[in-house]
Structures are given as structure tokens and as C-alpha cells.
Design a protein around this motif. Structure first.
Motif, PDB file in Angstrom:
ATOM      1  N   ASN A  17       0.830  -1.204   0.000  1.00 24.71           N
ATOM      2  CA  ASN A  17       0.000   0.000   0.000  1.00 24.71           C
ATOM      3  C   ASN A  17       0.868   1.259   0.000  1.00 24.71           C
ATOM      4  O   ASN A  17       0.570   2.231  -0.708  1.00 24.71           O
ATOM      5  CB  ASN A  17      -0.943  -0.020   1.207  1.00 24.71           C
ATOM      6  CG  ASN A  17      -2.041   1.007   1.092  1.00 24.71           C
ATOM      7  OD1 ASN A  17      -2.512   1.333   0.006  1.00 24.71           O
ATOM      8  ND2 ASN A  17      -2.456   1.536   2.224  1.00 24.71           N
ATOM      9  N   TRP A  18       1.945   1.234   0.770  1.00 23.00           N
ATOM     10  CA  TRP A  18       2.847   2.382   0.818  1.00 23.00           C
ATOM     11  C   TRP A  18       3.507   2.598  -0.537  1.00 23.00           C
ATOM     12  O   TRP A  18       3.584   3.726  -1.017  1.00 23.00           O
ATOM     13  CB  TRP A  18       3.881   2.160   1.905  1.00 23.00           C
ATOM     14  CG  TRP A  18       4.611   3.394   2.360  1.00 23.00           C
ATOM     15  CD1 TRP A  18       4.192   4.690   2.285  1.00 23.00           C
ATOM     16  CD2 TRP A  18       5.880   3.428   2.981  1.00 23.00           C
ATOM     17  NE1 TRP A  18       5.128   5.526   2.825  1.00 23.00           N
ATOM     18  CE2 TRP A  18       6.176   4.775   3.269  1.00 23.00           C
ATOM     19  CE3 TRP A  18       6.797   2.449   3.346  1.00 23.00           C
ATOM     20  CZ2 TRP A  18       7.363   5.173   3.896  1.00 23.00           C
ATOM     21  CZ3 TRP A  18       7.962   2.844   3.968  1.00 23.00           C
ATOM     22  CH2 TRP A  18       8.247   4.189   4.234  1.00 23.00           C
ATOM     23  N   LEU A  57       2.342   1.749  -3.434  1.00 24.42           N
ATOM     24  CA  LEU A  57       1.329   2.188  -4.394  1.00 24.42           C
ATOM     25  C   LEU A  57       0.931   3.646  -4.206  1.00 24.42           C
ATOM     26  O   LEU A  57       0.522   4.302  -5.166  1.00 24.42           O
ATOM     27  CB  LEU A  57       0.079   1.313  -4.278  1.00 24.42           C
ATOM     28  CG  LEU A  57       0.229  -0.133  -4.767  1.00 24.42           C
ATOM     29  CD1 LEU A  57      -1.002  -0.949  -4.380  1.00 24.42           C
ATOM     30  CD2 LEU A  57       0.473  -0.175  -6.261  1.00 24.42           C
ATOM     31  N   HIS A  58       1.066   4.163  -2.987  1.00 29.04           N
ATOM     32  CA  HIS A  58       0.562   5.502  -2.692  1.00 29.04           C
ATOM     33  C   HIS A  58       1.646   6.529  -2.375  1.00 29.04           C
ATOM     34  O   HIS A  58       1.331   7.659  -2.019  1.00 29.04           O
ATOM     35  CB  HIS A  58      -0.455   5.432  -1.546  1.00 29.04           C
ATOM     36  CG  HIS A  58      -1.696   4.711  -1.950  1.00 29.04           C
ATOM     37  ND1 HIS A  58      -1.874   3.361  -1.729  1.00 29.04           N
ATOM     38  CD2 HIS A  58      -2.789   5.135  -2.615  1.00 29.04           C
ATOM     39  CE1 HIS A  58      -3.037   2.984  -2.229  1.00 29.04           C
ATOM     40  NE2 HIS A  58      -3.616   4.038  -2.778  1.00 29.04           N
ATOM     41  N   ASN A  59       2.891   6.165  -2.512  1.00 29.27           N
ATOM     42  CA  ASN A  59       3.974   7.117  -2.305  1.00 29.27           C
ATOM     43  C   ASN A  59       4.767   7.190  -3.611  1.00 29.27           C
ATOM     44  O   ASN A  59       5.415   6.218  -4.006  1.00 29.27           O
ATOM     45  CB  ASN A  59       4.862   6.665  -1.144  1.00 29.27           C
ATOM     46  CG  ASN A  59       5.982   7.636  -0.843  1.00 29.27           C
ATOM     47  OD1 ASN A  59       6.701   8.084  -1.740  1.00 29.27           O
ATOM     48  ND2 ASN A  59       6.150   7.962   0.425  1.00 29.27           N
ATOM     49  N   GLU A  60       4.702   8.314  -4.268  1.00 28.87           N
ATOM     50  CA  GLU A  60       5.353   8.483  -5.579  1.00 28.87           C
ATOM     51  C   GLU A  60       6.833   8.113  -5.540  1.00 28.87           C
ATOM     52  O   GLU A  60       7.354   7.540  -6.491  1.00 28.87           O
ATOM     53  CB  GLU A  60       5.187   9.910  -6.093  1.00 28.87           C
ATOM     54  CG  GLU A  60       3.812  10.213  -6.634  1.00 28.87           C
ATOM     55  CD  GLU A  60       3.398   9.289  -7.781  1.00 28.87           C
ATOM     56  OE1 GLU A  60       4.217   9.030  -8.690  1.00 28.87           O
ATOM     57  OE2 GLU A  60       2.247   8.815  -7.746  1.00 28.87           O
ATOM     58  N   LYS A 104       7.316   4.200  -5.752  1.00 29.65           N
ATOM     59  CA  LYS A 104       6.767   3.425  -6.871  1.00 29.65           C
ATOM     60  C   LYS A 104       7.848   2.762  -7.712  1.00 29.65           C
ATOM     61  O   LYS A 104       7.660   1.669  -8.209  1.00 29.65           O
ATOM     62  CB  LYS A 104       5.862   4.298  -7.741  1.00 29.65           C
ATOM     63  CG  LYS A 104       4.516   4.526  -7.086  1.00 29.65           C
ATOM     64  CD  LYS A 104       3.531   5.188  -7.991  1.00 29.65           C
ATOM     65  CE  LYS A 104       2.207   5.310  -7.247  1.00 29.65           C
ATOM     66  NZ  LYS A 104       1.217   6.048  -7.988  1.00 29.65           N
TER      67      LYS A 104
END
Length: 180
Positions: A87-88, A90-93, A96
């Protein structure tokens, strides 16, 4: 806490793989037997979705090719689950494009086995271990929770360890060794 000359503990942890595969939600198992015959850089961070941690993780990731050129792999570890790691990412540019795996030590076995659990905080300290191909710890450093580390220094230390020479203060690959 384990130190130089100690055997790094056995482990078998679920991980979010590095690279594009890590964004697909398919997990892998990484153990002390993975990447046999290679040097290992194992670094711990306190927990996901925090502030100093991603700066370190990204910095280690950006140096993954430098470590690979030295026949070393990098494993990042925290007490968070593989689902939280995913999740981190996926949601931290910044995460990625991470090229290194994020290992989930949810039972805290590796964190406690290395002795890097921050007693009052219940999370791992910012510890870094350089482990030789025989599973022996050759370098360990630990930072307080509030201070990020310098992965470039770990590359320098790895170079020195792999040289099997006497390396003076601030030595860099290509510099002269100490002759006795």
C-alpha cells in the motif's frame, strides 16, 4: 545487539519485491538462503507511512545497481506487513520505482534476533548490517529514530571490506591503502 563477527540470524520473510513486480501485489519469500554467495546489506526502518524512512529507502534503492556491481543485494526490513508495504509503495510516488524488496517482519523475529528493537517505541531502530557471503556480520551501524543514515557510506564500507586491505579514514575505492 549483534555485532561484527556474529552470524546473521536465519530468517524467512514475506516481501514486496523490488521493481515493477512489486506493484502487482504478488509477494515473494526471502530468506537468509536467498541470493546465496552474495554480500547482503540488510537495513531496518521503524515503520511505513512515516517521514524519514522513505528518504532512506529511496536512497538505498537508487544505489541498488552500485551494490549489485559489488555482488551485493539490499534487503529493507520493517515490522509492517507485506500488505502495508504494498500500500505504501502504491501511494507514495517516491517508492513506486523502488528497486529493492521490502521485507515484512510482522512477528519481529529478525528485528529482535538482531537486537535492534527500540525498547520504548516497539519498532526497529535505523540499523544497517553488511553481511558477507558466509553469513558473518562485517559491519553494523545504528541510528536513533530521528536521524536518517547515508547509504553512500555503506557502499564505501562495502568497498573497503571487499578490498581485504587496510583502509584509512575517508578512504574511497581507488585511493591508496595503508601499507605496513
Amino acid at each position: 545487539m549483534l555485532t561484527v563477527g556474529d552470524k546473521f540470524p536465519s530468517f524467512d520473510l514475506t516481501a514486496v519485491p523490488g521493481g515493477p513486480e512489486g506493484l502487482k501485489g504478488e509477494f515473494v519469500q526471502i530468506s537468509d538462503k536467498s541470493d546465496a554467495g552474495k554480500w547482503k546489506v540488510v537495513f531496518f526502518w521503524p515503520k511505513d507511512f512515516t517521514f524519514v524512512c522513505p528518504t532512506e529507502i529511496v536512497a538505498f534503492g537508487k544505489l541498488s545497481k552500485d551494490f549489485a556491481d559489488r555482488d551485493a543485494v539490499v534487503y529493507g526490513v520493517s515490522i509492517d506487513s507485506e500488505f502495508v508495504h504494498l500500500n505504501w509503495r502504491l501511494h507514495n510516488e517516491d517508492l513506486k520505482d523502488l528497486s529493492i524488496p521490502m521485507l515484512a517482519d510482522i512477528k519481529r523475529e529478525l528485528t529482535e534476533g538482531t537486537g535492534v528493537m527500540a525498547k520504548d517505541a516497539g519498532v526497529a531502530l535505523r540499523a544497517t548490517f553488511v553481511v558477507d557471503p558466509h553469513g558473518v556480520i562485517r559491519h553494523v551501524s545504528v541510528n536513533d529514530l530521528s536521524v536518517g543514515r547515508n547509504p553512500q557510506e555503506i557502499v564505501r564500507i562495502l568497498d573497503g571490506l571487499q578490498s581485504d586491505e587496510l583502509c584509512p579514514c575517508n578512504w574511497k575505492k581507488g585511493d591508496d591503502f595503508i601499507k605496513v
